[in-house]
Design a protein around this motif. Structure first.
Motif, PDB file in Angstrom:
ATOM      1  N   ARG A  31       2.745 -79.490  22.417  1.00 32.71           N
ATOM      2  CA  ARG A  31       1.608 -79.974  21.635  1.00 32.71           C
ATOM      3  C   ARG A  31       1.789 -79.771  20.132  1.00 32.71           C
ATOM      4  NH1 ARG A  31      -3.084 -78.836  25.982  1.00 32.71           N
ATOM      5  NH2 ARG A  31      -1.777 -79.366  27.753  1.00 32.71           N
ATOM      6  N   ILE A  32       3.028 -79.624  19.708  1.00 29.92           N
ATOM      7  CA  ILE A  32       3.333 -79.483  18.281  1.00 29.92           C
ATOM      8  C   ILE A  32       3.766 -80.846  17.765  1.00 29.92           C
ATOM      9  CG2 ILE A  32       4.788 -78.371  16.562  1.00 29.92           C
ATOM     10  CD1 ILE A  32       5.066 -76.032  18.604  1.00 29.92           C
ATOM     11  N   ILE A  33       2.967 -81.398  16.864  1.00 19.04           N
ATOM     12  CA  ILE A  33       3.231 -82.726  16.310  1.00 19.04           C
ATOM     13  C   ILE A  33       3.592 -82.581  14.845  1.00 19.04           C
ATOM     14  CG2 ILE A  33       2.305 -85.042  15.917  1.00 19.04           C
ATOM     15  CD1 ILE A  33       2.490 -84.168  18.899  1.00 19.04           C
ATOM     16  N   ARG A  34       4.699 -83.193  14.477  1.00 13.73           N
ATOM     17  CA  ARG A  34       5.082 -83.218  13.067  1.00 13.73           C
ATOM     18  C   ARG A  34       4.298 -84.338  12.412  1.00 13.73           C
ATOM     19  NH1 ARG A  34       7.676 -86.755   9.211  1.00 13.73           N
ATOM     20  NH2 ARG A  34       8.848 -85.485   7.791  1.00 13.73           N
ATOM     21  N   SER A  35       3.419 -83.973  11.519  1.00 10.59           N
ATOM     22  CA  SER A  35       2.593 -84.956  10.843  1.00 10.59           C
ATOM     23  C   SER A  35       3.413 -85.709   9.803  1.00 10.59           C
ATOM     24  CB  SER A  35       1.407 -84.261  10.176  1.00 10.59           C
ATOM     25  OG  SER A  35       0.487 -85.218   9.706  1.00 10.59           O
ATOM     26  N   ASP A  36       2.842 -86.795   9.354  1.00  8.96           N
ATOM     27  CA  ASP A  36       3.518 -87.628   8.361  1.00  8.96           C
ATOM     28  C   ASP A  36       3.667 -86.884   7.040  1.00  8.96           C
ATOM     29  OD1 ASP A  36       0.561 -87.976   8.153  1.00  8.96           O
ATOM     30  OD2 ASP A  36       1.196 -88.980   6.344  1.00  8.96           O
ATOM     31  N   THR A  37       4.688 -87.276   6.305  1.00  5.71           N
ATOM     32  CA  THR A  37       4.907 -86.763   4.961  1.00  5.71           C
ATOM     33  C   THR A  37       5.522 -87.894   4.150  1.00  5.71           C
ATOM     34  OG1 THR A  37       7.142 -86.013   5.477  1.00  5.71           O
ATOM     35  CG2 THR A  37       5.373 -84.397   5.734  1.00  5.71           C
ATOM     36  N   TRP A  38       5.700 -87.649   2.896  1.00 12.43           N
ATOM     37  CA  TRP A  38       6.410 -88.607   2.054  1.00 12.43           C
ATOM     38  C   TRP A  38       7.719 -87.970   1.672  1.00 12.43           C
ATOM     39  CZ3 TRP A  38       7.302 -88.044  -3.411  1.00 12.43           C
ATOM     40  CH2 TRP A  38       7.968 -89.139  -3.978  1.00 12.43           C
ATOM     41  N   GLU A  39       8.802 -88.516   2.213  1.00 15.86           N
ATOM     42  CA  GLU A  39      10.123 -87.972   1.899  1.00 15.86           C
ATOM     43  C   GLU A  39      10.660 -88.545   0.592  1.00 15.86           C
ATOM     44  OE1 GLU A  39       9.539 -89.460   4.936  1.00 15.86           O
ATOM     45  OE2 GLU A  39       9.452 -87.713   6.242  1.00 15.86           O
ATOM     46  N   GLY A  40      10.304 -89.785   0.267  1.00 19.89           N
ATOM     47  CA  GLY A  40      10.754 -90.419  -0.970  1.00 19.89           C
ATOM     48  C   GLY A  40      12.236 -90.730  -0.980  1.00 19.89           C
ATOM     49  N   ILE A  41      12.805 -91.007   0.182  1.00 22.07           N
ATOM     50  CA  ILE A  41      14.250 -91.202   0.267  1.00 22.07           C
ATOM     51  C   ILE A  41      14.649 -92.588   0.753  1.00 22.07           C
ATOM     52  CG2 ILE A  41      14.792 -88.755   0.543  1.00 22.07           C
ATOM     53  CD1 ILE A  41      14.884 -89.279   3.581  1.00 22.07           C
ATOM     54  N   ALA A  42      13.690 -93.492   0.880  1.00 22.04           N
ATOM     55  CA  ALA A  42      14.022 -94.845   1.324  1.00 22.04           C
ATOM     56  C   ALA A  42      14.642 -95.636   0.176  1.00 22.04           C
ATOM     57  CB  ALA A  42      12.770 -95.554   1.837  1.00 22.04           C
ATOM     58  N   THR A  43      15.339 -96.687   0.528  1.00 23.69           N
ATOM     59  CA  THR A  43      15.919 -97.569  -0.473  1.00 23.69           C
ATOM     60  C   THR A  43      14.798 -98.344  -1.171  1.00 23.69           C
ATOM     61  OG1 THR A  43      16.179 -99.367   1.127  1.00 23.69           O
ATOM     62  CG2 THR A  43      18.042 -97.824   0.888  1.00 23.69           C
ATOM     63  N   PRO A  44      15.065 -98.971  -2.313  1.00 18.93           N
ATOM     64  CA  PRO A  44      14.011 -99.708  -3.020  1.00 18.93           C
ATOM     65  C   PRO A  44      13.312-100.781  -2.172  1.00 18.93           C
ATOM     66  CG  PRO A  44      15.867 -99.399  -4.470  1.00 18.93           C
ATOM     67  CD  PRO A  44      16.311 -98.920  -3.104  1.00 18.93           C
ATOM     68  N   ASP A  45      14.026-101.356  -1.209  1.00 19.46           N
ATOM     69  CA  ASP A  45      13.396-102.374  -0.354  1.00 19.46           C
ATOM     70  C   ASP A  45      12.706-101.754   0.861  1.00 19.46           C
ATOM     71  OD1 ASP A  45      15.595-101.655   1.177  1.00 19.46           O
ATOM     72  OD2 ASP A  45      16.166-103.712   1.666  1.00 19.46           O
ATOM     73  N   GLY A  46      12.702-100.416   0.941  1.00 19.53           N
ATOM     74  CA  GLY A  46      12.018 -99.738   2.033  1.00 19.53           C
ATOM     75  C   GLY A  46      12.902 -99.422   3.219  1.00 19.53           C
ATOM     76  N   GLY A  47      14.201 -99.601   3.061  1.00 17.63           N
ATOM     77  CA  GLY A  47      15.125 -99.315   4.149  1.00 17.63           C
ATOM     78  C   GLY A  47      15.310 -97.820   4.356  1.00 17.63           C
ATOM     79  N   THR A  48      15.710 -97.469   5.570  1.00 21.30           N
ATOM     80  CA  THR A  48      15.937 -96.071   5.911  1.00 21.30           C
ATOM     81  C   THR A  48      17.365 -95.687   5.539  1.00 21.30           C
ATOM     82  OG1 THR A  48      14.417 -96.354   7.760  1.00 21.30           O
ATOM     83  CG2 THR A  48      15.762 -94.380   7.775  1.00 21.30           C
ATOM     84  N   THR A  49      17.513 -94.540   4.922  1.00 16.50           N
ATOM     85  CA  THR A  49      18.826 -94.066   4.491  1.00 16.50           C
ATOM     86  C   THR A  49      19.423 -93.126   5.539  1.00 16.50           C
ATOM     87  OG1 THR A  49      17.868 -92.157   3.374  1.00 16.50           O
ATOM     88  CG2 THR A  49      18.120 -94.188   2.063  1.00 16.50           C
ATOM     89  N   ASP A  50      20.701 -92.828   5.395  1.00 11.70           N
ATOM     90  CA  ASP A  50      21.339 -91.864   6.292  1.00 11.70           C
ATOM     91  C   ASP A  50      20.654 -90.506   6.194  1.00 11.70           C
ATOM     92  OD1 ASP A  50      23.150 -93.725   7.255  1.00 11.70           O
ATOM     93  OD2 ASP A  50      24.740 -93.142   5.864  1.00 11.70           O
ATOM     94  N   ILE A  51      20.217 -90.137   5.001  1.00  7.86           N
ATOM     95  CA  ILE A  51      19.483 -88.880   4.834  1.00  7.86           C
ATOM     96  C   ILE A  51      18.207 -88.908   5.677  1.00  7.86           C
ATOM     97  CG2 ILE A  51      18.178 -87.461   3.178  1.00  7.86           C
ATOM     98  CD1 ILE A  51      20.269 -88.325   1.062  1.00  7.86           C
ATOM     99  N   GLY A  52      17.516 -90.039   5.666  1.00  6.45           N
ATOM    100  CA  GLY A  52      16.307 -90.175   6.469  1.00  6.45           C
ATOM    101  C   GLY A  52      16.576 -90.015   7.952  1.00  6.45           C
ATOM    102  N   TYR A  53      17.617 -90.691   8.443  1.00  8.24           N
ATOM    103  CA  TYR A  53      17.978 -90.545   9.859  1.00  8.24           C
ATOM    104  C   TYR A  53      18.298 -89.091  10.182  1.00  8.24           C
ATOM    105  CZ  TYR A  53      18.462 -95.667   9.966  1.00  8.24           C
ATOM    106  OH  TYR A  53      18.240 -97.028   9.898  1.00  8.24           O
TER     107      TYR A  53
END
Length: 170
Positions: free
Chosen positions: A18-40
């Protein structure tokens, strides 16, 4: 405390605990909103920590949302495959994945071609319907990417919260 580490099924999603990781803002997506290797890597590390479920960092529903840099997006079909990869990483550890859909602000393009944030009191009915459609199509994309569900962000003075905040006068 015993229940905290027991599995639970809510609606159609089973959580290992029952432990849920809530949303956060990582600020690591590409300018078009793509997911980076760091994000993965971040999400994989969280999932390997045996968390019960993960809600992604807020994910914009609009291509022209400039509210905060580095936001992931689900604003067009070209981003679905990146989100599918993210979901697959989480599901590989049996971690449920939720996409938090958000819109920082509504931006109109001026005659000069520049985008400007628009006060909600100056939005037309058609523009409000456009926002509704953006959330609907982003939710469909989230489903196509394999997310278990979505969460709608209505806080922190992002656009939707302005419609329900007593601070904003109509």
């Amino acid at each position: 405390m015993k229940q905290l580490f027991e599995s639970v099924t809510l609606n159609h999603v089973t959580f290992n605990n029952r432990i849920i990781r809530s949303d956060t803002w990582e600020g690591i997506a590409t300018p078009d909103g793509g997911t980076t290797d760091i994000g993965y890597d971040i999400y994989e590390e969280l999932a390997k920590g045996h968390i019960g479920g993960i809600i992604t960092g807020f994910t914009s529903v609009a291509d022209n949302d400039f509210y905060m840099g580095g936001m992931m997006r689900l604003s067009n079909d070209s981003l679905i495959s990146q989100h599918k990869k993210l979901v697959d990483i989480l599901h590989a550890t049996n971690t449920p994945a939720f996409s938090q859909l958000a819109l920082g602000a509504f931006y109109k393009k001026s005659a000069s071609g520049m985008y400007h944030e628009t006060d909600i009191n100056n939005m037309t009915k058609a523009e409000i319907h456009e926002v509704v459609d953006q959330f609907i199509t982003a939710a469909v994309r989230a489903e196509q990417a394999g997310y278990d569900d979505v969460q709608i962000h209505i806080a922190h003075f992002f656009l939707l919260s302005r419609f329900v905040s007593p601070v904003v006068k109509y």
